[in-house]
Design a protein around this motif. Sequence first.
Motif, PDB file in Angstrom:
ATOM      1  N   LYS A 232      -3.662  -1.258  -4.580  1.00  0.00           N
ATOM      2  CA  LYS A 232      -5.007  -1.745  -4.248  1.00  0.00           C
ATOM      3  C   LYS A 232      -4.975  -3.131  -3.616  1.00  0.00           C
ATOM      4  CE  LYS A 232      -7.477   0.964  -7.742  1.00  0.00           C
ATOM      5  NZ  LYS A 232      -8.299   0.909  -8.982  1.00  0.00           N
ATOM      6  N   ASP A 233      -3.863  -3.812  -3.749  1.00  0.00           N
ATOM      7  CA  ASP A 233      -3.711  -5.103  -3.078  1.00  0.00           C
ATOM      8  C   ASP A 233      -3.351  -4.840  -1.614  1.00  0.00           C
ATOM      9  OD1 ASP A 233      -3.559  -7.817  -2.666  1.00  0.00           O
ATOM     10  OD2 ASP A 233      -1.488  -7.974  -3.355  1.00  0.00           O
ATOM     11  N   ASN A 234      -4.350  -4.468  -0.827  1.00  0.00           N
ATOM     12  CA  ASN A 234      -4.114  -3.988   0.536  1.00  0.00           C
ATOM     13  C   ASN A 234      -4.572  -4.961   1.607  1.00  0.00           C
ATOM     14  OD1 ASN A 234      -6.833  -3.776   0.178  1.00  0.00           O
ATOM     15  ND2 ASN A 234      -6.974  -1.574   0.539  1.00  0.00           N
ATOM     16  N   ALA A 235      -4.749  -6.238   1.246  1.00  0.00           N
ATOM     17  CA  ALA A 235      -5.224  -7.222   2.225  1.00  0.00           C
ATOM     18  C   ALA A 235      -4.132  -7.525   3.243  1.00  0.00           C
ATOM     19  CB  ALA A 235      -5.653  -8.489   1.516  1.00  0.00           C
ATOM     20  N   ARG A 236      -4.459  -7.364   4.510  1.00  0.00           N
ATOM     21  CA  ARG A 236      -3.544  -7.727   5.585  1.00  0.00           C
ATOM     22  C   ARG A 236      -4.066  -8.909   6.394  1.00  0.00           C
ATOM     23  NH1 ARG A 236      -1.856  -1.739   8.004  1.00  0.00           N
ATOM     24  NH2 ARG A 236      -1.165  -0.853   5.990  1.00  0.00           N
ATOM     25  N   PHE A 237      -5.359  -9.151   6.264  1.00  0.00           N
ATOM     26  CA  PHE A 237      -5.994 -10.247   6.989  1.00  0.00           C
ATOM     27  C   PHE A 237      -6.916 -11.001   6.034  1.00  0.00           C
ATOM     28  CE2 PHE A 237      -5.184  -6.877  10.021  1.00  0.00           C
ATOM     29  CZ  PHE A 237      -4.644  -7.534  11.119  1.00  0.00           C
ATOM     30  N   ILE A 238      -7.178 -12.249   6.359  1.00  0.00           N
ATOM     31  CA  ILE A 238      -8.207 -13.046   5.692  1.00  0.00           C
ATOM     32  C   ILE A 238      -9.221 -13.438   6.767  1.00  0.00           C
ATOM     33  CG2 ILE A 238      -8.731 -15.180   4.446  1.00  0.00           C
ATOM     34  CD1 ILE A 238      -7.133 -13.353   2.740  1.00  0.00           C
ATOM     35  N   VAL A 239     -10.486 -13.158   6.511  1.00  0.00           N
ATOM     36  CA  VAL A 239     -11.534 -13.551   7.453  1.00  0.00           C
ATOM     37  C   VAL A 239     -11.822 -15.038   7.271  1.00  0.00           C
ATOM     38  CG1 VAL A 239     -13.938 -13.242   8.143  1.00  0.00           C
ATOM     39  CG2 VAL A 239     -12.553 -11.248   7.486  1.00  0.00           C
ATOM     40  N   LEU A 240     -11.758 -15.782   8.376  1.00  0.00           N
ATOM     41  CA  LEU A 240     -12.034 -17.209   8.347  1.00  0.00           C
ATOM     42  C   LEU A 240     -13.322 -17.498   9.115  1.00  0.00           C
ATOM     43  CD1 LEU A 240      -8.468 -18.713   9.004  1.00  0.00           C
ATOM     44  CD2 LEU A 240      -9.607 -18.309   6.815  1.00  0.00           C
TER      45      LEU A 240
ATOM     46  N   THR B  67       0.810  -1.222   0.000  1.00  0.00           N
ATOM     47  CA  THR B  67       0.000   0.000   0.000  1.00  0.00           C
ATOM     48  C   THR B  67       0.840   1.268   0.000  1.00  0.00           C
ATOM     49  OG1 THR B  67      -0.150  -0.131   2.423  1.00  0.00           O
ATOM     50  CG2 THR B  67      -1.929  -1.137   1.155  1.00  0.00           C
ATOM     51  N   SER B  68       2.114   1.184   0.439  1.00  0.00           N
ATOM     52  CA  SER B  68       2.964   2.387   0.467  1.00  0.00           C
ATOM     53  C   SER B  68       3.220   2.931  -0.932  1.00  0.00           C
ATOM     54  CB  SER B  68       4.294   2.078   1.155  1.00  0.00           C
ATOM     55  OG  SER B  68       5.021   1.101   0.425  1.00  0.00           O
ATOM     56  N   LEU B  69       2.988   2.126  -1.962  1.00  0.00           N
ATOM     57  CA  LEU B  69       3.206   2.601  -3.324  1.00  0.00           C
ATOM     58  C   LEU B  69       2.225   3.712  -3.686  1.00  0.00           C
ATOM     59  CD1 LEU B  69       3.950  -0.722  -5.237  1.00  0.00           C
ATOM     60  CD2 LEU B  69       5.558   0.992  -4.395  1.00  0.00           C
ATOM     61  N   ALA B  70       1.051   3.724  -3.062  1.00  0.00           N
ATOM     62  CA  ALA B  70       0.113   4.825  -3.299  1.00  0.00           C
ATOM     63  C   ALA B  70       0.682   6.133  -2.762  1.00  0.00           C
ATOM     64  CB  ALA B  70      -1.233   4.520  -2.647  1.00  0.00           C
ATOM     65  N   THR B  71       1.368   6.058  -1.621  1.00  0.00           N
ATOM     66  CA  THR B  71       2.022   7.239  -1.070  1.00  0.00           C
ATOM     67  C   THR B  71       3.132   7.721  -1.994  1.00  0.00           C
ATOM     68  OG1 THR B  71       1.548   6.447   1.169  1.00  0.00           O
ATOM     69  CG2 THR B  71       3.233   8.152   0.943  1.00  0.00           C
TER      70      THR B  71
END
Length: 657
Positions: A642-650, A540-544
Amino acid sequence: MPRSHLLLLLAVVAAPLAGQAPVITPDGDPSVRSDTIYALAVDPAAHPGESAAYLLDDGVIRIERDGTISRTYRQVIQILTEDAVKPEQEWSFSWHPGYESFRLNWIRVVRPDGTVISAGPSQQQVTDVPAEMGDPEYSDQKVLRLSLSGVAVGTEVDYSTTTVLTKPFLPGDFLLSWSISNGLTTRRSRYIVEAPAGLKLRLEEHNLDFARRSTTRDGRQELVWAAADLSRIKSESFADYDTNAVMMGVKVGSPETWSDIGRWYAGLARDRYVVTPLLRAKVQALVAGAHTLDDSIRAIHRFVAQDIRYVSIDFGIGGYRPRLPDSVLTTGFGDCKDKATLFITALKAIGVRADPVLLRSTGHVDPELPALDQFDHEIAVVERGPARVYTDLTTEFRPYGELPSPEQGQFGLIVHADGSTEQIRFPEVPVIANVDSLFVAGTLSPAGVFNGYFRERAAGSSAVDLRQTFVTPYDSTDRAKFEQRLAQGWFTGTKGDSLVIFDGKDLAAVPQVKLALHDGVALEKSGDTRYLRLPFGDVTSLATTADRLEAEPDGPRRFPIVAVDAVGNDAFYREFRVVLPSGWRAELPQGVTATSAFGEYRSGYQVEGDTLVLTRWMAGVRGVAAPQRLGELTAWLRAVAKDNARFIVLDPPPASP
């Protein structure tokens, strides 16, 4: 130059007689009215974001037929903010007394009205340059260090120096350069080159918006570049400052050719390539266990690259002439030319031809301006039938035949034993050849505990750091500390054991690390919701970065974009595979695919049976893009971010009634 600018320039810089560059001494410069220069002070309020300005940026060069060159430089610097005060209080000037003379003509602090605050340094000292302990360099260089008093906002620092090349190593060889655009607001810029009339100078002028003045008188030619009121040019991220349509500059080269330089170097080093009994015995010992000729070459390469320490000894002609291989062997150290010469001579002992290659360690040699000063490095090229293998003997953790990224695709000069030369471009590998791969796999218990393993593999430039990590063998204590430090980087409380590493000095070994992972807390709960923390960082830092790029210029971007600088010279691959508890389901985010002229990014999130699989891949490209393509770069960076997933909901299965 606009007529108004020319009139302003002549008001403060008196033109010398045609064909006669001004003779500048400690008593002053007869061609410059200092009081009028001082009065050119700018209004700091009109230059926000600037800490200093050049009121005068001046160079006077005098070239003589015997190869000596006098260089006199003067700058008058106005202090606009406190940020410039400390840097302008401390000064240093260096020269090599073995073949140069140096004179500080003056250095003073004045007010815009010419009032002298301090007429000279409050403290000064001439010292030798201490040898660096990391990559030692011994030199006869001297440094004049001095401190100024009275420097403050609103004052001006005025200094002038003269350096004379008294003993040129290759008479007639020189390369002069002058940056008219120097990054600061500049009220007056002047560069004068005076030389014998019959000397055919090579000239390169970049992006000039004015014409030089050329005159000839009394057997001397004089070239003058003069400009006034140059605006500050702001730096830009990932900019190509070597080839652009923005920075004004001048280069002046001698009529020497690359062939002239090659013949000179070949003559200088010719007696170095002698296979002595000492060297032959060493080579026989090195290749004793080799099964093929390639094995022998690699054994010699490893010895020279790793067992001969890099130490530069730069005294006079020693900065160019390599030491004798026997001397390098007995002392156990040498610089780039010493190492290359030892390697070439050792290969000669086993019947393999190799030659030295001159280059610049950072690249960016201008092929149109032959000059010794363009080179600061030497490697070797091995002739193996129709194939050529280039190798840098100063990079101890790169296998035979791999070149550092700054050298790839750049200009080099092969110098053959007979003094003939070849101008070449070094081979260039794509960024994807420098890939770092991380793989984490295991199982997740219903309680959220992860057990599995981690593996890292690297290739190309990415492997260098990994090899350096494992140069020294670990004892049991170091091994245990490394296992725990590495394990704890994945999930909370993870323990590590069964570490598998490699010998970093074994250039034939695959650079990889493996570690078993146990008892890591991978789940977090919020109410009835369970979150699996992903073990890899996001992008996500690439957006910055995109935001910063768009905010840098006041208007459209001006400098070309070095594509590889935007995303790095290394590619990466990440894969996370985890077997979920029976019946559990995962709420998967959308993967991202983003491709542009600047690189490629792919990510995927899927479930294969009961296994959750996450993959990420990113690789940049080489090359330079036009400044107008900034929007394409920022759009791509934002698409990747946009690939900003840090968690997966289980979701576990519903509880039985």
